[in-house]
Each structure stands twice: as C-alpha cells, then as structure tokens.
Design an enzyme around this catalytic site. Structure first.
Site, short mmCIF file in Angstrom:
data_model
loop_
_atom_site.label_atom_id
_atom_site.label_comp_id
_atom_site.label_asym_id
_atom_site.label_seq_id
_atom_site.Cartn_x
_atom_site.Cartn_y
_atom_site.Cartn_z
N HIS A 33 0.83 -1.22 0.00
CA HIS A 33 0.00 0.00 0.00
C HIS A 33 0.87 1.27 0.00
CE1 HIS A 33 -3.44 -2.59 1.35
NE2 HIS A 33 -2.44 -3.23 1.93
N SER A 73 16.28 21.08 -16.03
CA SER A 73 15.15 21.98 -16.23
C SER A 73 15.66 23.26 -16.87
CB SER A 73 14.50 22.29 -14.88
OG SER A 73 13.83 23.53 -14.92
N LYS A 108 17.73 21.29 -10.95
CA LYS A 108 17.01 20.05 -11.20
C LYS A 108 17.85 18.99 -11.93
CE LYS A 108 13.33 19.12 -10.36
NZ LYS A 108 12.09 19.37 -11.06
N GLU A 140 10.56 8.27 -16.64
CA GLU A 140 9.21 8.82 -16.85
C GLU A 140 8.70 8.48 -18.25
OE1 GLU A 140 8.86 12.93 -14.62
OE2 GLU A 140 10.84 12.71 -15.48
N TYR A 177 -11.10 -10.66 -45.93
CA TYR A 177 -10.20 -9.51 -45.90
C TYR A 177 -10.98 -8.21 -46.09
CZ TYR A 177 -6.54 -6.17 -46.84
OH TYR A 177 -5.74 -5.06 -46.78
N1 ARG Z 1 -1.72 -3.52 -47.97
C1 ARG Z 1 -2.75 -4.46 -47.58
C2 ARG Z 1 -2.62 -4.77 -46.09
O1 ARG Z 1 -1.68 -4.38 -45.51
C3 ARG Z 1 -2.65 -5.69 -48.36
C4 ARG Z 1 -3.18 -5.48 -49.71
C5 ARG Z 1 -4.50 -6.05 -49.92
N2 ARG Z 1 -5.18 -5.13 -50.75
C6 ARG Z 1 -6.24 -5.43 -51.46
N3 ARG Z 1 -6.74 -4.49 -52.16
N4 ARG Z 1 -6.74 -6.64 -51.47
O2 ARG Z 1 -3.46 -5.39 -45.49
#
Ligand code: ARG
Length: 447
Positions: free
Chosen positions: A156, A282, A288, A295, A322
């Site tokens: 503590h 400082s 200082k 930090e 994706y």
């Molecule tokens: N630069 C993209 C990434 O870092 C990968 C490319 C995929 N791009 C696409 N148009 N399918 O995720």
C-alpha cells in the site's frame, strides 16, 4: 509504377485516393519478409509446373538482388505497397519482364500480407525476447552485487517489513523472464501458411505448399504449410493482437519498474542515484536533475496499450474475410515493437548506471514498526501464543510506542511485561534487526 490491378478501370485513380490508400511508407519494413515469401512462392510455382526451372532460377536471382539492394534502404513511396514495389522492380529487371509477370499466379496480396506479417512477428518476437533476457542478466548481476543491502519493503506504499534489495530486483527479473518466455511461446505458435489466395484458395494442389522455409528464414526452423482454412487465414489478425497484448503486459512491467525508480530517486526516498548522464535538467530551475528516461518508459506504456485497443476496435466489426481496414494493423504494431525495444535498450544501460544508497536504505530500517510481525512471530514460535492473539499484543505495543513516542528498544522489562511475559529487552534487541528479519524468512526457495 504499374499497379497490381487496374485492367477493369478506365479512369485514372484520383491522386488523393492513391495517397490515402497507400501503405508503402510503413510497410516497406516488410521488404525482406515479402521477398522471402516470393522466393518460396517461386519454388511452389516451379513444383506445380507453372514455372520452368530456368524461369524460376532467373526469378530467384532477381528477388535476391532486390533483397541485397534494398534491405534497410528507404523505398520510394510512389508505390502503393511493398508487394507492388517488389513486383515492379522485378518486372523492370533486364531479361525478367515477361517471367516476372508469372510471379503473381495463384497469389493474392491478402495472403501475402499475412505471410509477411507472420514472418515479421516471428523475427521481432525473438529479438525482443532476447532483449528481455539481456535485461534479466543485468538485474541478476545487480542483485548479486547488492546482496548485502536490506531496505524497507512496502505494501500500500506504506512501510511493511524489511526485505533484501536483491529480492526486489529479482522480482523484476521474474517479470521480465516471463515476458521473454511469453514471446518465445508466441513465436512457436505462429504457423506460416500459403495458398489462401484472395480468400478461396488456389488451383495448386495443397501438398505443393509444404515447403521448408528455413532455407530463407535462417533464424527460424518453421516450415510453410498449406492453409487449413483460406477464409480464416486472410481474415485473421489474432497474431497481431496477441503480440500487442504481450507487449502491453511487458509495458506494464517496465512502467512499474520505472515508477519505483522515479520514487526512489526523490529526495523523500533517496534510495538511488541515477547517473547524471542518464538524467536531464530543467530550463528554469538550475538545480534540477530529473529521471526523464524512467518517466518516458512509464509514459510509453500508455501508447502500447493504446495500440492494442486500436487494433481490437479496428477488427471487431469486420465481416469475413479480408477488408482494407486491416491494413491499419501495421503502424500500431510497429510502434509497440519500437517503443518496447527502445525502452529495453535504454533501461539496460541506465540500470548499469544506478547507485543504490545503502546507508539511506539502512537508516530507514531503524523504524521499529517494521519489525512488528517479527515480534509477533517470536511470541508464536517461542511462547506458544496463537498468532491472532500475538497480533493484538504487538498491535498494542506499537500503539503505545506511537502514543508516547518512546522507542521499543528503550522500554524497560517491567513496561514490556505488561504486553507479554516473554518480551524482554534482550529478545527485542535480537529481533529488531533487519538482517535477523530477512534471514528468518525461510519459505522462499533458495536459488
Ligand atoms: N496492404 C494491404 C494490407 O496491408 C494488403 C493489400 C491487400 N489489398 C487489397 N486491395 N486486397 O493489409
């Protein structure tokens, strides 16, 4: 620059869109990994009969030349991304133009970027793990050099019991060792795959994707396998989030050590002196000498947590598979890797330049209240007093001392007897001693 796409477009991309969508200014640090991936892909295409031996030999030579020429160099940011740069550069090589056009067969950047990032994470996690082990070595040496120093331990942030400075330093050794091991396990668990294509796989037989990557990833014994699930592979960024989580835990460890050292360097504690070559001053107050390095280490941990939250939030609403949002995983990851790497490098040096002020620590050990538990333990061990009762008895003794201001060691036998028969000046002189206190703790396994 020729794009990796564009056939179906009749208009030129707006410059503002090109600028907004490109990633070359940060993904150029993936050059080596992208080239390694391409070298493997060439071999897979050759095995699959899609490249002749002569073609693959020329491509491999070209990719290796790029590796040699551009590793560690700044890459022109006219390219959209690192994949585009490698492809364009190959196409522009003498005698390679036509052959290079075959390289992207059965490949998508969606899969390429996962391979690149996984390889990168493997390399960087091992590098950072080694830095943590280096830091552990420094702490182990410091603990050994300062084995004789005792100091007040705190709970503590109030004085609690005498401890050994070495045990304190070794507590951080344990934390950093666990960071190093976490990184090693993380590295082992990343499996490199190929063959996801854009999201649905490719027409090359899965067995052709078995490839010994150690040919190129010299540090790693990992092999490339065909993907188990193409959609998962191109959708997954857990390995980024896991790395960021590990680094967040490490950042917290580093920050706690930094905070301890900031506190200890105050005039109020005055337990350590950080060499002035590791401090700053400082602009206004001439006297200082500030522990800015510590930090900043403490402060940077906030950025590392921010990077983790950044990627978690970016990912949480994305439908499979994706999505371009995922391009934004890189800057936070690279930043956390840099921040932790830099913190480790400077901390290691700083620790070699800290003086532990034995006298000041020892002086604080004159506080008799630090030995309250040891006195209670004595009553338990030598007088058979149940601990709860001993706790109350010694609580009263401390209260008396605080009320009257009289040191326990100056109390007469008669005064002490009021609390318990077994308390004598002789006994107390033995117990109120930091070495006696730390030596009496026997539960911790001796190393
Ligand atoms: N630069 C993209 C990434 O870092 C990968 C490319 C995929 N791009 C696409 N148009 N399918 O995720």
């Amino acid at each position: 620059m020729s794009k990796l796409w564009g056939g179906r477009f009749s208009k030129k991309t707006q410059p503002v869109v090109e600028k907004f969508t490109k990633s070359i200014h940060y993904d150029q640090r993936l050059l080596e990994y992208d080239c390694w991936g391409s070298l493997i892909h060439v071999n897979i295409l050759k095995k699959a009969g899609l490249l002749s031996v002569a073609e693959s030999t020329k491509l491999i030579k070209g990719i290796k030349e790029i590796l040699e020429e551009y590793s560690g160099k700044k890459i022109d940011d006219k390219y959209e991304d690192i994949h585009t740069f490698v492809q364009n550069t190959l196409e522009n090589k003498k005698g390679l133009g036509k052959i290079a056009l075959k390289l992207h067969t059965c490949r998508s950047r969606n899969d390429q970027i996962v391979f690149d990032m996984k390889s990168y994470c493997k390399t960087k996690s091992l590098e950072l793990s080694n830095l943590f082990f280096d830091l552990c070595k420094v702490l182990l040496n410091l603990a050994e050099e300062n084995i004789d120093i005792q100091m007040p331990g705190y709970t503590h942030l109030q004085r609690a019991m005498p401890i050994k400075l070495s045990e304190y330093l070794l507590a951080y050794n344990e934390m950093f060792k666990s960071d190093a091991l976490r990184l090693q396990n993380y590295e082992i668990n990343i499996k490199l795959t190929m063959g996801a294509g854009a999201l649905a796989g490719t027409f090359i037989e899965s067995k052709q994707y078995n490839f010994a990557a150690k040919l190129y990833l010299s540090e790693s014994k990992t092999i490339v396998k065909p993907t188990d699930n193409a959609i998962y592979t191109v959708s997954d960024r857990d390995f980024i989030i896991e790395f960021l989580s590990i680094l967040s835990i490490s950042g917290m460890h580093l920050s706690r050590l930094a905070e301890d050292f900031v506190l200890w360097s105050t005039k109020e504690f005055d337990y350590i002196d950080i060499d002035e070559s590791f401090c700053t001053g400082s602009s206004l107050m001439p006297q200082k000498k500030n522990p800015d390095v510590m930090e900043l280490i403490r402060g940077y941990s906030g950025r590392v947590y921010g990077n983790l939250i950044n990627v978690l939030v970016m990912m949480k609403g994305l439908p499979l598979s994706y999505n371009r949002d995922m391009q934004l995983d890189k800057e936070p990851l690279f930043d956390s890797i840099d921040v932790i790497g830099n913190s480790l490098s400077v901390l290691k040096e700083l620790l070699l330049n800290v003086e532990f002020k034995k006298e000041n620590m020892q002086a604080q050990l004159n506080d008799e209240t630090l030995y309250a538990t040891d006195i209670a333990d004595y009553l338990v061990r030598e007088e058979g007093v149940p601990f709860k009762q001993a706790h109350t008895i010694i609580g009263k003794l401390i209260s008396e001392k605080l009320k009257t201001g009289k040191p326990i060691l100056e109390m007469e036998l008669e005064e002490l007897k009021k609390f318990h028969e077994g308390l004598t000046p002789n006994v107390l002189r033995k117990i109120i001693n930091s070495k006696f206190s730390v030596d009496s703790k026997r539960s911790v396994k001796k190393k």
